[in-house]
Scaffold this motif. Structure first.
Motif, PDB file in Angstrom:
ATOM      1  N   LEU C  31       0.068  17.438 -14.600  1.00 15.52           N
ATOM      2  CA  LEU C  31       0.646  17.892 -13.349  1.00 15.52           C
ATOM      3  C   LEU C  31       1.055  16.680 -12.534  1.00 15.52           C
ATOM      4  O   LEU C  31       0.386  15.646 -12.556  1.00 15.52           O
ATOM      5  CB  LEU C  31      -0.405  18.685 -12.558  1.00 15.52           C
ATOM      6  CG  LEU C  31      -0.860  19.989 -13.199  1.00 15.52           C
ATOM      7  CD1 LEU C  31      -2.123  20.501 -12.504  1.00 15.52           C
ATOM      8  CD2 LEU C  31       0.252  21.035 -13.106  1.00 15.52           C
ATOM      9  N   ALA C  33       2.240  15.819  -8.513  1.00 15.04           N
ATOM     10  CA  ALA C  33       2.557  16.295  -7.156  1.00 15.04           C
ATOM     11  C   ALA C  33       3.443  15.239  -6.515  1.00 15.04           C
ATOM     12  O   ALA C  33       4.636  15.184  -6.800  1.00 15.04           O
ATOM     13  CB  ALA C  33       1.268  16.548  -6.384  1.00 15.04           C
ATOM     14  N   GLY C  34       2.889  14.337  -5.709  1.00 12.89           N
ATOM     15  CA  GLY C  34       3.713  13.268  -5.127  1.00 12.89           C
ATOM     16  C   GLY C  34       4.037  12.193  -6.146  1.00 12.89           C
ATOM     17  O   GLY C  34       4.954  11.399  -5.967  1.00 12.89           O
ATOM     18  N   GLY C  35       3.233  12.121  -7.194  1.00 11.84           N
ATOM     19  CA  GLY C  35       3.464  11.123  -8.237  1.00 11.84           C
ATOM     20  C   GLY C  35       3.076   9.709  -7.832  1.00 11.84           C
ATOM     21  O   GLY C  35       3.250   8.769  -8.605  1.00 11.84           O
ATOM     22  N   THR C  36       2.508   9.552  -6.652  1.00  4.94           N
ATOM     23  CA  THR C  36       2.249   8.184  -6.184  1.00  4.94           C
ATOM     24  C   THR C  36       1.081   7.524  -6.913  1.00  4.94           C
ATOM     25  O   THR C  36       0.944   6.309  -6.891  1.00  4.94           O
ATOM     26  CB  THR C  36       1.967   8.157  -4.668  1.00  4.94           C
ATOM     27  OG1 THR C  36       0.805   8.959  -4.411  1.00  4.94           O
ATOM     28  CG2 THR C  36       3.151   8.675  -3.883  1.00  4.94           C
ATOM     29  N   LEU C  38       0.123   9.014 -10.201  1.00  5.23           N
ATOM     30  CA  LEU C  38       0.417   9.245 -11.614  1.00  5.23           C
ATOM     31  C   LEU C  38       1.542   8.352 -12.136  1.00  5.23           C
ATOM     32  O   LEU C  38       1.462   7.809 -13.238  1.00  5.23           O
ATOM     33  CB  LEU C  38       0.763  10.723 -11.833  1.00  5.23           C
ATOM     34  CG  LEU C  38       0.997  11.087 -13.298  1.00  5.23           C
ATOM     35  CD1 LEU C  38      -0.270  10.864 -14.121  1.00  5.23           C
ATOM     36  CD2 LEU C  38       1.464  12.525 -13.436  1.00  5.23           C
ATOM     37  N   THR C 112       0.288  13.724  -1.844  1.00  5.23           N
ATOM     38  CA  THR C 112      -0.197  15.009  -1.336  1.00  5.23           C
ATOM     39  C   THR C 112      -1.702  15.003  -1.153  1.00  5.23           C
ATOM     40  O   THR C 112      -2.418  14.166  -1.713  1.00  5.23           O
ATOM     41  CB  THR C 112       0.161  16.138  -2.313  1.00  5.23           C
ATOM     42  OG1 THR C 112      -0.553  15.897  -3.551  1.00  5.23           O
ATOM     43  CG2 THR C 112       1.664  16.181  -2.594  1.00  5.23           C
ATOM     44  N   ASN C 116      -4.528  13.597  -3.721  1.00  6.58           N
ATOM     45  CA  ASN C 116      -5.582  12.714  -3.239  1.00  6.58           C
ATOM     46  C   ASN C 116      -6.957  13.207  -3.716  1.00  6.58           C
ATOM     47  O   ASN C 116      -7.796  12.412  -4.131  1.00  6.58           O
ATOM     48  CB  ASN C 116      -5.525  12.620  -1.706  1.00  6.58           C
ATOM     49  CG  ASN C 116      -6.266  11.414  -1.171  1.00  6.58           C
ATOM     50  OD1 ASN C 116      -7.243  11.541  -0.448  1.00  6.58           O
ATOM     51  ND2 ASN C 116      -5.821  10.227  -1.546  1.00  6.58           N
ATOM     52  N   ASP C 163      -9.294   8.592  -0.049  1.00  8.34           N
ATOM     53  CA  ASP C 163      -9.793   8.583   1.320  1.00  8.34           C
ATOM     54  C   ASP C 163     -10.225   9.936   1.854  1.00  8.34           C
ATOM     55  O   ASP C 163     -11.152  10.008   2.653  1.00  8.34           O
ATOM     56  CB  ASP C 163      -8.704   8.029   2.255  1.00  8.34           C
ATOM     57  CG  ASP C 163      -8.611   6.534   2.174  1.00  8.34           C
ATOM     58  OD1 ASP C 163      -9.505   5.877   2.730  1.00  8.34           O
ATOM     59  OD2 ASP C 163      -7.669   6.021   1.552  1.00  8.34           O
ATOM     60  N   LYS C 226     -12.769   3.211   7.462  1.00 12.83           N
ATOM     61  CA  LYS C 226     -12.276   2.687   6.190  1.00 12.83           C
ATOM     62  C   LYS C 226     -12.268   1.165   6.229  1.00 12.83           C
ATOM     63  O   LYS C 226     -11.832   0.568   7.217  1.00 12.83           O
ATOM     64  CB  LYS C 226     -10.846   3.194   5.956  1.00 12.83           C
ATOM     65  CG  LYS C 226     -10.159   2.613   4.713  1.00 12.83           C
ATOM     66  CD  LYS C 226      -8.806   3.283   4.471  1.00 12.83           C
ATOM     67  CE  LYS C 226      -8.157   2.765   3.183  1.00 12.83           C
ATOM     68  NZ  LYS C 226      -6.939   3.489   2.816  1.00 12.83           N
TER      69      LYS C 226
END
Ligand SMILES: Cc1cc2nc3c(=O)[nH]c(=O)nc-3n(C[C@H](O)[C@H](O)[C@H](O)COP(=O)(O)OP(=O)(O)OC[C@H]3O[C@@H](n4cnc5c(N)ncnc54)[C@H](O)[C@@H]3O)c2cc1C
Ligand code: SF4
Ligand code: FES
Ligand code: FES
Lengths: 161, 869, 328
Positions: C31, C33-36, C38, C112, C116, C163, C226
């Motif tokens: 899958l 989603a944003g691919g950031t 993956l 997304t 996350n 996060d 953080k």
């Protein structure tokens, strides 16, 4: 190796373009090497530097990690699309006037981030500008002249109404 | 050279748009990877997975057989050693029999696309015999030869791990140290860092072989079609062919033999029946080689391509498109440039190689890690007496500029303070890591850090404010340093004053609450090296200018535009001298086929040298024009002025004519209007001892920084709030660009101070010699949110030899950032940072030690009463 | 360029279709989603699925709305949308805060909340190129047989580095997963497992559809802190989320703390309830809680930053988060 090629339909800078691309191409590869829109730059090719930033439906997006198919059905704006027929976007002009582009390699991505910021707010504070640019690395300028340019463009745009 | 006062200058000294500025901000600017040519192939380089190994065999047959692959080259195809410094040629375009770091190039493939090229790399079988490796410079320098040195020893019995040793002494170091009232001594460590221009290296090669019967030039003479060839057309007769299966390696044969398939084989003497070489061209490979590259040294690249690929240098052409940042990281030839050349020669097709970001980290040539020991003494009044330095430079796998780096590690310390006695003892060693080289502030940023921290300690010991301490030691202007280098103009005191005032120093130093601090540091840097990299008497920089009947002026400039604005500089000078608007100047640039030689964008030489060359050319033309107008008006030449688009008669400026008419008058009188201009350095500015020419420069810039920081005592996080940068650049020819250089320098120094480190894993962490993390995520350069407020304060000392009085501004302003921040941390919390970077963990450790020793806290304000010795 | 391996990109029109595609290409599909996360991982050849199933366009995965007893956030809502949502900011400011501190602006525009939550673990020996990992000799998590962090054992300890999950845990969120057999709810507290290779209980054929946060949790005082090297872009070196129920007299009635970026799953701090029961959040209590956190947390060298320092930062950041809670 080259994988399969399929036709992708993109709306780039107002033009509809249908081109065949290998299915594993990113938006950046398609823009630069298929559509010859070489304004968008590549500095890391994996989401770390912001040089490839373009606007997808007005939203700053890293084209190097965006599969080209994600841009279908959206409008893509690159640095080449910021200028109008009557001349450069005020940001582009102010970048030049303020010495905000040294080597110019980060510039197209930064301009896209900045253009989206000015769409959101006509009078950004310096902190808002820093936040908006926090995903665009510039190695040359120390950012100071870039802030100056964005502030000057914002002023010019709000004066122009 | 006499200088006009500011009021006489119209364009010089005022901020100008860059001539390529709008092209950059609209996306029209062309960089190397933006170019594409019909039939272009894509190359990839196979890299060594071992830090040190013998290459036993390389089998490329499976890769060659892969459909879509057009050629493979290996080290054996280019077995010619090269190196940017002619005395230390120790690397090959691709490794021949030994690899020396993880990432060293072994073979290269050209294929229809990158995916195919990558697949082909996996099919290349390389057999290695791993060798023990050296990672620690101390191990390398102490090596006894029981395991192979990284390079062959220059003489039997010598240590082949040593690139260079330099030991120089000026004055009586020991005696003055002994008589000093205060001596401080410390070890310092400067971690390696790298340039990370946002543009990765990229090169394209194109080969146009001679036609079979062409005995040289006839067949491949090239007509340049457009104005700037970098815009992408293939000119002249195209040799691009399809590559029939089985014949692809035979394409583009120059002499009817398939020997050109391999440049190395072809480097044997021309076969019987081969065409006779034209006079002066001994090279065997007959044809024309063009290489486009993101380089900052097209001239040196031109020479090395010719030599290594064995092509007549008159028929090698290097084109430099705009460069997306360099900082010293593109200042010598790299494997990809040779590989695109060799692959183009082998395939007859244009070949492009674009480094991945990871490869940029392997190419490196960044700042050397320095292990430094400094001992510095001063008298009761804070006058420096004696400085003693011992430095070990960790050079990585190849020499690069290392010979120069070794000298610079000591030679550039002798200003802006007068030092009565000075000694340095520097050794550069090889280690099995990517090679270090020149990074902005080459060789002198590291010692400057150590030394300026020492000065801070001395000031404290003698109870002086550190700015006052520096003032007292000012070396002055128009003088010589202890190592005999000639100093001309010197605005260092003005720099100190500017940062002192702008920062509100007197209210802040030692006066802010615990956790907040302010620090100062100063420095000097060269405006170009006085001597070229290879010995020759020819000019270091040259331009050619040509006047058109339309009123336009064309300037041919071989200088390297890497973002600093040198193309704009020559346009500005042409416009200033010839009285035309700046947009009447066209700069035709970066192409060794038609631009005169400029040695490159390194050592902060461009403004000074190119500027003087441009003035030379422009004034020759101006004289022709003025003489013609004076004749026409029957007045004295001295009364004619070119300004604002007109030729004017000074006694009565209502007598005038458009400058275009003046140009036409001159052309009618003198024939076509063109002039060359050049600059060479004065030859009497160095020291009379071996090595005394290295560090010599026609002029030196001076800088002072004040940095203000906040240190979080719980976490060790240092927040640099502001850096005030005052820089004496002689005259600011284009102030906005000067400020840009100052801010960019301070930014880069700040990044090195706080976060940057080019480091490697060790045996306890994965694998020794493996780059810690070659990416822009893990090699951290500061974002907009991290970067302090930067305020640039230009100081103009008007140098007698600089163009209109200008000196450098591109590298000098980096130096003091790091010690100024270190000194500010001390002011904030009483912790002396002696190792870079001042990352949170290392400051936190410093805080802990100070807590244990009871030294944590705000240091005492300077007493100036008495000396605590 | 850093090439992607070849794949086909599918853009289903419904979750049902997406689940179908997962089944159809089982074993060779992922899958996105944003691919950031993956896409960079694929460029590093950590994953080479022949098929990608895109989630971004699915309306069933969108929306931020109050419904029933929950705030429901569609898994494909971007982090920017979550951070900017007036509803999220009003009800769960610590979540908006966490989402707004992920990566940098462009990555939050694409990345997304679902991505996350499902983020792959990270390690200095893993998030590297194919060439680099080959020179290393690979590792247990991908293509190899040893772990370079622990150097013994057969367990991967790559760091959970997202996060938002710690915050969602302190807010008692529930994840809604849809698979071929229907939909199930998993409390996020039970979602993560201590296995760096696959650190969630999501089955390969399941899609995270929605994140539900009980509106009751809006009454909690929550905060997030953080630690990272740069103020933007960087992954966390340490993330602390705390939430407390404090009554009108300032007395603590319940308290939760979650720390992450240490091991393979977010760590719920234990022993906090008995310490704080009936006490007010004064400096003493904050110190005691921070001290307890310190004892429980042992960073590993899965991140290339001084583990001793990271450990020492645990109480500092716990204290800072608790101080924010007190001030809230
Ligand atoms: C430079 C950089 C910095 C970053 N910094 C941070 C940071 O500071 N903090 C942080 O938390 N993250 C960071 N990230 C990682 C990433 O951007 C975010 O975690 C983001 O939220 C991931 O979401 P995504 O939608 O892009 O996920 P994707 O990349 O699309 O997916 C991630 C994984 O989750 C799976 N997945 C996604 N959605 C679903 C779903 N609905 N159901 C089931 N599985 C799903 C995918 O199959 C994939 O395995 C950073 C990334 C980069 C490149
Ligand atoms: S923790 Fe060990 S097994 Fe897991 S990714 Fe890191 S090195 Fe590999
Ligand atoms: S090139 Fe896309 S983020 Fe660097
Ligand atoms: S101008 Fe060169 S990287 Fe920004």
């Amino acid at each position: 190796m080259a994988g399969t090629t399929e036709v992708v339909r993109l709306n780039v800078n107002g033009d509809t373009r249908e081109v065949g691309v290998p299915t594993h191409y990113t938006l950046l590869e398609t823009l630069r090497y298929v559509l010859a829109l070489t304004g968008s730059k590549q500095g890391c090719d994996k989401g770390d530097c912001g040089a490839c930033t373009v606007l997808l439906d007005g939203v700053p997006t890293l084209s190097c990690i965006t599969p080209v198919w994600e841009a279908e059905g959206k409008s893509v704006t690159t640095v080449e699309g910021l200028a109008g027929p009557s001349g450069p976007h005020p940001l582009q002009d102010e970048f030049d006037l303020n010495g905000a582009a040294q080597c110019g390699f980060c510039t197209p991505g930064i301009l896209c981030s900045a253009a989206a910021l000015l769409e959101r707010t006509g009078t950004p504070t310096r902190d808002e500008i820093k936040e908006a640019l926090a995903g665009n690395l510039c190695r040359c300028t120390g950012y100071t002249k870039i802030y100056d340019a964005i502030e000057a463009a914002a002023e010019r745009m709000s004066a122009a109404g | 050279m006499s200088h006009k006062s500011k009021s006489d200058l119209r364009l010089i000294g005022k901020s100008q748009r860059k001539i390529e500025g709008l092209a950059k901000s609209t996306g029209r600017a062309v960089y190397t990877d933006d170019l594409a040519f019909p039939g272009m192939l894509h190359g990839k380089i196979l890299r060594s997975p071992h830090p040190h190994a013998r290459i036993l065999s390389v089998d490329v047959s499976k890769a060659e057989a892969l459909p879509g692959v057009h050629a493979v080259v290996t080290g054996a195809d280019m077995p010619v050693p090269y190196g940017i410094i002619p005395w230390t040629p120790d690397e090959y375009p691709l490794c021949v029999d030994r690899v020396r770091y993880i990432g060293d190039g072994v073979a290269a493939v050209a294929a229809v696309d990158e995916d195919t090229a990558l697949a082909a790399l996996e099919l290349i079988d390389v057999e290695y015999e791993e060798l023990p490796a050296f990672f620690d410079p101390v191990d390398a320098v102490e090596a006894d030869g029981s395991t192979p040195f990284i390079h062959d020893a220059k003489k039997p019995g010598w240590n082949g791990n040593v690139t260079k040793k330099v030991k120089l002494e000026f004055g009586d170091v020991e005696e003055l140290m002994d008589s000093s009232a205060v001596v401080v001594e410390d070890d310092y460590f400067f971690e390696g860092t790298t340039h990370t221009p946002i543009e990765p290296h990229c090169a394209i090669g194109m080969w146009e072989p001679d036609v079979v019967d062409g005995a040289g030039h006839g067949g491949a003479g090239t007509v340049v079609g457009g104005s700037i060839a970098a815009e992408g057309a293939i000119e002249g007769s195209s040799i691009v062919r399809g590559s029939p299966p089985g014949a692809r390696n035979a394409a583009a044969s120059a002499d009817g033999q398939t020997a050109t398939a391999s440049p190395a084989k072809a480097s044997a003497k021309p076969g019987p029946g081969g065409p006779a070489a034209p006079p002066g061209a001994e090279a065997t490979n007959r044809g024309k080689l063009t290489v486009w590259s993101a380089t900052q040294v097209p001239h040196y690249l031109h020479r090395e391509l010719s030599r290594v690929l064995d092509v007549d240098s008159a028929r090698v052409r290097v084109i430099q498109p705009l460069v997306g940042g360099a900082f010293g990281g593109k200042s010598e030839p790299f494997d990809l440039e040779f590989c695109v050349g060799a692959l183009a020669m082998k395939t007859g097709r244009p070949v492009k190689i674009l480094y991945t970001r990871e490869e940029v980290f392997y190419a490196h040539r960044g700042r050397h890690p320095f292990h430094m020991r400094y001992r510095t003494g001063c008298d009761q009044e804070g006058k420096l007496q004696s400085v003693d330095a011992k430095i070990l430079l960790d050079g990585g796998a190849y020499a690069s500029f290392g010979l120069v780096t070794t000298y610079y590690s000591g030679q550039l310390l002798c200003a802006p303070y007068a030092i009565p006695a000075y000694r340095f003892d520097s050794t550069r060693v090889y280690t099995n890591k990517p090679a270090c080289g020149p990074k902005r502030g080459h060789g002198s940023v590291q010692p400057r850090f150590a030394f300026e921290v020492q000065l801070d300690r001395l000031a404290e010991r003698v109870g002086l404010d550190p700015i006052e301490f520096r003032r007292r030691n000012f070396i002055g202007e128009h003088t010589r340093t202890i190592n005999e280098l000639r100093i001309t103009s010197n605005g260092f005191l003005e720099c100190l004053e500017a940062v002192e005032r702008a920062s509100g120093w007197s209210k802040k130093f030692r006066a802010m609450p615990f956790g907040r601090g302010i620090g100062v540091a100063g420095s000097t840097y060269i405006s170009g090296t006085n001597y070229p990299i290879y010995p020759n008497e020819m000019p270091q920089s040259a331009v050619q200018m040509q006047i058109d009947r339309s009123g336009r002026v064309a300037v041919f400039s071989g200088a390297s535009e890497i973002g600093q604005g040198c193309d704009t500089l020559v346009a500005q000078i042409a416009a200033e001298e010839l009285g035309i608007p700046i947009d009447y100047v066209r700069v035709l640039r970066g192409d060794t086929d038609f631009t005169p030689v400029d040695l490159g964008a390194y050592s902060s030489r461009v403004t000074f040298m190119l500027g003087n060359a441009a003035i030379d050319a422009a004034r020759k033309l101006r004289k022709l024009v003025i003489d013609a107008v004076a004749d026409h008006w029957e007045v004295k030449s001295g009364e004619v002025l070119l300004a604002g688009g007109y030729a004017l008669w000074v006694p009565d400026t209502s007598r005038q004519m458009p400058v275009r008419e003046a140009f036409n008058l001159a052309e009618a009188r003198h024939g076509a209007l063109g002039a060359t201009g050049s600059y060479n350095t004065p030859k009497d500015v160095h020291g009379e001892y071996r090595g005394g020419t290295i560090g010599a420069s026609p002029a030196y810039s001076f800088t002072a920084h004040v940095a203000e920081v906040e240190v979080d005592p719980d976490t060790g996080v240092v927040h640099v709030k502001s850096i005030w940068v005052a820089h004496d650049c002689g005259r600011a020819l284009n102030p906005i660009l000067v400020e840009g250089q100052m801010e960019g320098s301070a930014y880069m120094g700040f990044g090195e101070a706080l976060m940057e480190q080019q480091i490697y894993k060790d045996a306890d962490h994965g694998r020794a010699g493996l780059h810690d993390a070659p990416s822009l995520l893990d090699y951290r350069i500061p974002t907009a949110l991290d970067t302090p407020e930067l305020e640039s304060l230009i100081v103009e000392s008007i140098d007698p030899e600089g163009p209109y009085g200008a000196k450098e501004a591109g590298e000098g302003p980096l130096h003091p950032s790091i010690p100024a921040i270190a000194n500010a941390i001390y002011d904030a919390v009483g912790v002396r940072m002696t190792r870079l970077p001042f990352s949170a963990p290392s400051v936190w450790r410093g805080l802990n030690v100070a807590r244990e020793n009871g030294t944590l806290g705000k240091p005492a304000a300077p007493s100036r009463q008495g000396v605590e010795v | 360029m850093l090439r992607l391996p070849p794949f086909r990109y599918h853009r289903p029109e419904s979750v049902g279709q997406a689940v179908g595609l997962l089944g159809e290409h089982e074993g060779d599909v992922m899958l996105v989603a944003g691919g950031t996360d993956l896409v960079p991982n694929m460029k590093h050849r950590l994953f080479e699925p022949g098929h990608l199933v895109a989630l971004k366009g699915l309306s069933e995965l969108g929306g931020i709305r109050e419904e029933g007893a929950d705030l429901r956030i569609g898994a494909a809502e971007t982090l920017s949308a979550v951070a900017a949502s007036p509803t999220v900011r009003r009800l769960f400011p610590s979540l908006a805060d966490a989402a707004g501190h992920v990566a940098g602006p462009q990555l939050r525009n694409a990345g997304t909340l679902g991505g996350n939550v499902c983020l792959d673990t990270r390690c200095t020996y893993y998030n590297q190129t194919e060439f680099w990992r080959n020179a290393l000799g690979y590792c247990l998590k991908k293509d190899g047989t040893v772990c370079h962090v622990t150097r013994v054992g057969k367990k991967c300890v790559a760091a959970h580095s997202a996060d938002t999950p710690p915050v969602l845990m302190t807010l008692g969120a529930t994840l809604v997963l849809t698979g071929p057999d229907g939909t199930r709810d998993v409390p996020i507290r039970d979602f993560f497992v201590a296995d760096g290779i696959a650190n969630t209980r999501r089955l390969p054929n399941e899609i995270l559809v929605e994140i539900r946060i009980p509106l009751a949790a809006a009454g909690r005082r929550a905060a997030y802190a953080k630690l990272r090297q740069r103020k933007s872009i960087d992954f966390p070196l340490l993330t602390v989320a705390v939430a407390a129920d404090v009554d009108a007299d300032g007395v603590v009635r319940g308290i939760d703390g979650v720390v992450t970026a240490l091991g393979s799953r977010p760590r719920e701090l234990t022993g906090w309830a008995d310490l704080s029961e009936g006490r007010t959040l004064d400096d003493d209590l904050i110190d005691e809680l921070a001290d307890r956190a310190h004892k429980q947390c042992h960073p590993l060298e899965n991140i290339i930053v001084d583990p001793e320092w990271r450990r020492a930062m645990v109480p500092v950041f716990v204290r800072r988060a608790l101080e924010k809670v007190r001030a809230a």
